[in-house]
Motif scaffolding. Structure first.
Motif, PDB file in Angstrom:
ATOM      1  N   GLU A 119       0.899  -1.226   0.024  1.00  0.00           N
ATOM      2  CA  GLU A 119       0.161   0.055  -0.027  1.00  0.00           C
ATOM      3  C   GLU A 119       0.934   1.300   0.036  1.00  0.00           C
ATOM      4  O   GLU A 119       0.640   2.248  -0.752  1.00  0.00           O
ATOM      5  N   GLU A 120       1.569   1.294   0.843  1.00  0.00           N
ATOM      6  CA  GLU A 120       2.482   2.541   1.072  1.00  0.00           C
ATOM      7  C   GLU A 120       3.828   2.633   0.351  1.00  0.00           C
ATOM      8  O   GLU A 120       4.632   3.564   0.129  1.00  0.00           O
ATOM      9  N   GLY A 121       4.033   1.517  -0.474  1.00  0.00           N
ATOM     10  CA  GLY A 121       5.304   1.514  -1.512  1.00  0.00           C
ATOM     11  C   GLY A 121       4.556   1.624  -3.225  1.00  0.00           C
ATOM     12  O   GLY A 121       4.594   2.719  -3.517  1.00  0.00           O
ATOM     13  N   PRO A 122       4.415   0.656  -3.580  1.00  0.00           N
ATOM     14  CA  PRO A 122       4.024   0.531  -5.202  1.00  0.00           C
ATOM     15  C   PRO A 122       2.726   1.524  -5.240  1.00  0.00           C
ATOM     16  O   PRO A 122       2.335   2.217  -6.456  1.00  0.00           O
ATOM     17  N   VAL A 123       1.716   1.379  -4.278  1.00  0.00           N
ATOM     18  CA  VAL A 123       0.499   2.314  -4.525  1.00  0.00           C
ATOM     19  C   VAL A 123       0.585   3.626  -4.177  1.00  0.00           C
ATOM     20  O   VAL A 123       0.486   4.650  -4.927  1.00  0.00           O
ATOM     21  N   ASP A 124       0.698   3.937  -2.799  1.00  0.00           N
ATOM     22  CA  ASP A 124       1.008   5.413  -2.526  1.00  0.00           C
ATOM     23  C   ASP A 124       2.222   6.083  -2.751  1.00  0.00           C
ATOM     24  O   ASP A 124       2.201   7.315  -2.935  1.00  0.00           O
ATOM     25  N   GLN A 125       3.305   5.206  -2.803  1.00  0.00           N
ATOM     26  CA  GLN A 125       4.467   5.996  -3.042  1.00  0.00           C
ATOM     27  C   GLN A 125       4.939   6.650  -1.849  1.00  0.00           C
ATOM     28  O   GLN A 125       6.038   7.388  -1.922  1.00  0.00           O
ATOM     29  N   LEU A 126       4.532   6.576  -0.631  1.00  0.00           N
ATOM     30  CA  LEU A 126       4.688   7.441   0.654  1.00  0.00           C
ATOM     31  C   LEU A 126       6.085   6.992   1.106  1.00  0.00           C
ATOM     32  O   LEU A 126       6.800   7.654   1.610  1.00  0.00           O
ATOM     33  N   LEU A 127       6.563   5.665   0.836  1.00  0.00           N
ATOM     34  CA  LEU A 127       7.932   5.471   1.417  1.00  0.00           C
ATOM     35  C   LEU A 127       9.198   6.258   0.757  1.00  0.00           C
ATOM     36  O   LEU A 127      10.097   6.326   1.429  1.00  0.00           O
ATOM     37  N   TRP A 128       8.750   6.769  -0.317  1.00  0.00           N
ATOM     38  CA  TRP A 128       9.901   7.539  -1.058  1.00  0.00           C
ATOM     39  C   TRP A 128       9.633   8.917  -1.493  1.00  0.00           C
ATOM     40  O   TRP A 128      10.423   9.692  -1.729  1.00  0.00           O
ATOM     41  N   ASN A 129       8.575   9.535  -1.262  1.00  0.00           N
ATOM     42  CA  ASN A 129       7.940  10.816  -1.534  1.00  0.00           C
ATOM     43  C   ASN A 129       8.135  11.777  -0.503  1.00  0.00           C
ATOM     44  O   ASN A 129       7.712  11.588   0.634  1.00  0.00           O
ATOM     45  N   ASP A 130       9.078  12.619  -0.855  1.00  0.00           N
ATOM     46  CA  ASP A 130       9.137  13.654   0.311  1.00  0.00           C
ATOM     47  C   ASP A 130       8.391  14.875   0.481  1.00  0.00           C
ATOM     48  O   ASP A 130       8.822  15.743   1.098  1.00  0.00           O
ATOM     49  N   SER A 131       7.375  14.665  -0.409  1.00  0.00           N
ATOM     50  CA  SER A 131       6.368  15.857  -0.232  1.00  0.00           C
ATOM     51  C   SER A 131       4.778  15.280  -0.057  1.00  0.00           C
ATOM     52  O   SER A 131       3.887  15.815  -0.800  1.00  0.00           O
ATOM     53  N   TYR A 132       4.648  14.237   0.433  1.00  0.00           N
ATOM     54  CA  TYR A 132       3.409  13.458   0.471  1.00  0.00           C
ATOM     55  C   TYR A 132       2.257  14.177   1.045  1.00  0.00           C
ATOM     56  O   TYR A 132       2.651  14.491   2.061  1.00  0.00           O
ATOM     57  N   ALA A 133       1.283  14.577   0.518  1.00  0.00           N
ATOM     58  CA  ALA A 133       0.188  15.254   1.060  1.00  0.00           C
ATOM     59  C   ALA A 133       0.835  16.511   1.681  1.00  0.00           C
ATOM     60  O   ALA A 133       0.193  17.113   2.604  1.00  0.00           O
ATOM     61  N   GLY A 134       1.747  17.119   0.984  1.00  0.00           N
ATOM     62  CA  GLY A 134       2.478  18.486   1.468  1.00  0.00           C
ATOM     63  C   GLY A 134       3.417  18.533   2.456  1.00  0.00           C
ATOM     64  O   GLY A 134       3.747  19.426   3.060  1.00  0.00           O
ATOM     65  N   HIS A 135       3.579  17.289   3.090  1.00  0.00           N
ATOM     66  CA  HIS A 135       4.678  17.115   4.301  1.00  0.00           C
ATOM     67  C   HIS A 135       5.820  16.239   3.877  1.00  0.00           C
ATOM     68  O   HIS A 135       5.579  15.280   2.824  1.00  0.00           O
ATOM     69  N   ASP A 136       7.154  16.644   4.486  1.00  0.00           N
ATOM     70  CA  ASP A 136       8.169  15.957   4.218  1.00  0.00           C
ATOM     71  C   ASP A 136       8.365  14.877   5.458  1.00  0.00           C
ATOM     72  O   ASP A 136       8.933  15.355   6.661  1.00  0.00           O
ATOM     73  N   LEU A 137       7.808  13.653   5.340  1.00  0.00           N
ATOM     74  CA  LEU A 137       7.976  12.684   6.390  1.00  0.00           C
ATOM     75  C   LEU A 137       9.131  11.830   6.286  1.00  0.00           C
ATOM     76  O   LEU A 137       9.543  10.956   6.974  1.00  0.00           O
ATOM     77  N   LEU A 138       9.925  12.290   5.114  1.00  0.00           N
ATOM     78  CA  LEU A 138      11.114  11.397   4.753  1.00  0.00           C
ATOM     79  C   LEU A 138      12.430  11.704   5.338  1.00  0.00           C
ATOM     80  O   LEU A 138      13.206  10.915   5.642  1.00  0.00           O
ATOM     81  N   HIS A 139      12.726  13.069   5.316  1.00  0.00           N
ATOM     82  CA  HIS A 139      13.806  13.702   5.417  1.00  0.00           C
ATOM     83  C   HIS A 139      14.347  13.656   7.096  1.00  0.00           C
ATOM     84  O   HIS A 139      14.613  14.981   7.447  1.00  0.00           O
ATOM     85  N   GLY A 140      14.039  12.980   7.898  1.00  0.00           N
ATOM     86  CA  GLY A 140      14.362  13.242   9.311  1.00  0.00           C
ATOM     87  C   GLY A 140      15.608  12.499   9.636  1.00  0.00           C
ATOM     88  O   GLY A 140      16.500  12.192   8.623  1.00  0.00           O
ATOM     89  N   PRO A 141      16.213  12.513  10.779  1.00  0.00           N
ATOM     90  CA  PRO A 141      17.409  11.718  10.925  1.00  0.00           C
ATOM     91  C   PRO A 141      17.421  10.522  10.760  1.00  0.00           C
ATOM     92  O   PRO A 141      18.625  10.084  10.415  1.00  0.00           O
TER      93      PRO A 141
END
Length: 340
Positions: A75-97
């Motif tokens: 779901e969060e990989g191939p479908v939503d792309q959340l695991l790699w998207n640094d601007s998902y829904a307008g938020h950068d959930l990726l580039h933390g420590p």
């Protein structure tokens, strides 16, 4: 399978409960976004239903948990792309420590995805609906045609979600990133069929009372979601990664030990789901919806969804406690009672 009658009550129940717990109860969506739940139901509901049906045809909960983990990555990989998207829904959930540049993924985000979908989007809805469907909880609910239709609806639902996200995000991960996650998914699916033992020997004795099991479930899941929701400082991210591993190890060890005992019953399985569900009820209040919006609408939605969730768990616990052979909710179950 041929000639099997579809159990429509549990099937429809799971189709509704999976997206409700997975998105609305968590606080990601509000009452105003209920129509979106209908669009999510084919992916969430049919995904959970497929996991449940395959598990009940194979080796029960161990198979379902591994398939649920594969679903989480799907779901969060191939479908939503959340695991790699640094601007998902307008938020950068990726580039933390805990972001690892070599693979373009965040350890903390990947852990969160595995936790929320494996446990809450799939396993918790299955456990609650099975507790309510007492007479058919350990049997398949679909025949061959039903399985095929469910699989088709799942693929269509996932495609719809992918298309909807892409129309907004315009993001596709690198082929190597997608291939790596798909490879992990394949390993999990294979393990669900190959690595799960055909039969686990039961040990004498009883597990803790269902009430205690539920309290432990609530404490362990709250110990994860509480700090990860309330502490937003960067210093906690790697601490949270360690906490995730620690709590998963504790949870897996306790569940494996308890479920191996002869006195483990459906009431105990239901208690695990109840504890996790109640964690989502309180975590939803400090969680802001992905779409933002009015705080009043957010709070009102959390109250309504919380009441619905409490009604659902009350219904499930009462049904599970009434099944013949199950001990009382507070006292220990009788040894030799039917397990999962």
């Amino acid at each position: 399978m041929r000639g099997r009658t579809t159990q429509w009550g549990p099937v429809l129940g799971l189709l509704l409960v999976a997206p409700f717990i997975g998105e609305f109860l968590l606080g990601n969506m509000t009452l105003a976004e209920l129509p979106v739940g209908l669009l999510l139901a084919p992916m969430y509901g049919c995904g959970a239903l497929l996991v449940r049906e395959v598990g009940r045809r194979w080796r029960g909960w161990p198979t379902m948990v591994l398939l649920a983990a594969a679903y989480a990555l799907f779901e969060e990989g191939p479908v939503d792309q959340l695991l790699w998207n640094d601007s998902y829904a307008g938020h950068d959930l990726l580039h933390g420590p805990s972001f690892i540049p070599a693979i373009g993924m965040s350890v903390e985000l990947t852990q969160a995805v595995l936790a929320l979908h494996t446990v809450w989007s799939v396993c918790v809805p299955i456990a609650l609906v099975e507790a309510i469907a007492v007479s058919s909880r350990d049997r398949p609910w679909l025949g061959r045609t039903g399985l095929i239709v469910t699989a088709v609806l799942f693929v269509l639902g996932a495609t719809l979600v992918f298309a909807g996200n892409y129309s907004v995000e315009h993001f596709i991960a690198a082929p190597g990133q997608i291939a790596a996650v798909v490879a992990v998914m394949v390993v999990l699916v294979v393990a669900a069929f190959v690595a799960v033992p055909a039969r686990r020997e039961r040990t004498a004795g009883d597990p803790p009372a269902p009430l205690l099991v539920g309290l432990v479930s609530f404490a362990v899941t709250s110990a994860y979601w509480g700090p990860s929701t309330l502490i937003v400082a960067n210093w906690y991210e790697w601490v949270g990664v360690a906490v995730w591993f620690f709590l998963v190890a504790i949870g897996v060890c306790l569940v494996l030990r308890w479920t191996q005992r002869a006195g483990w019953t459906e009431a105990h399985t239901c208690a695990l789901a109840v504890g996790a569900t109640l964690t989502y009820v309180w975590v939803s209040f400090p969680t802001r919806p992905e779409s933002g919006g009015s705080v009043v609408v957010d709070l009102a939605s959390n109250v309504v969804f919380g009441v619905l969730a409490c009604s659902l768990v009350l219904w499930a616990t009462r049904r599970a406690a009434r099944e013949p052979g199950h001990g009382p909710w507070v006292g220990a179950a009788s040894s030799g009672a039917r397990g999962t």
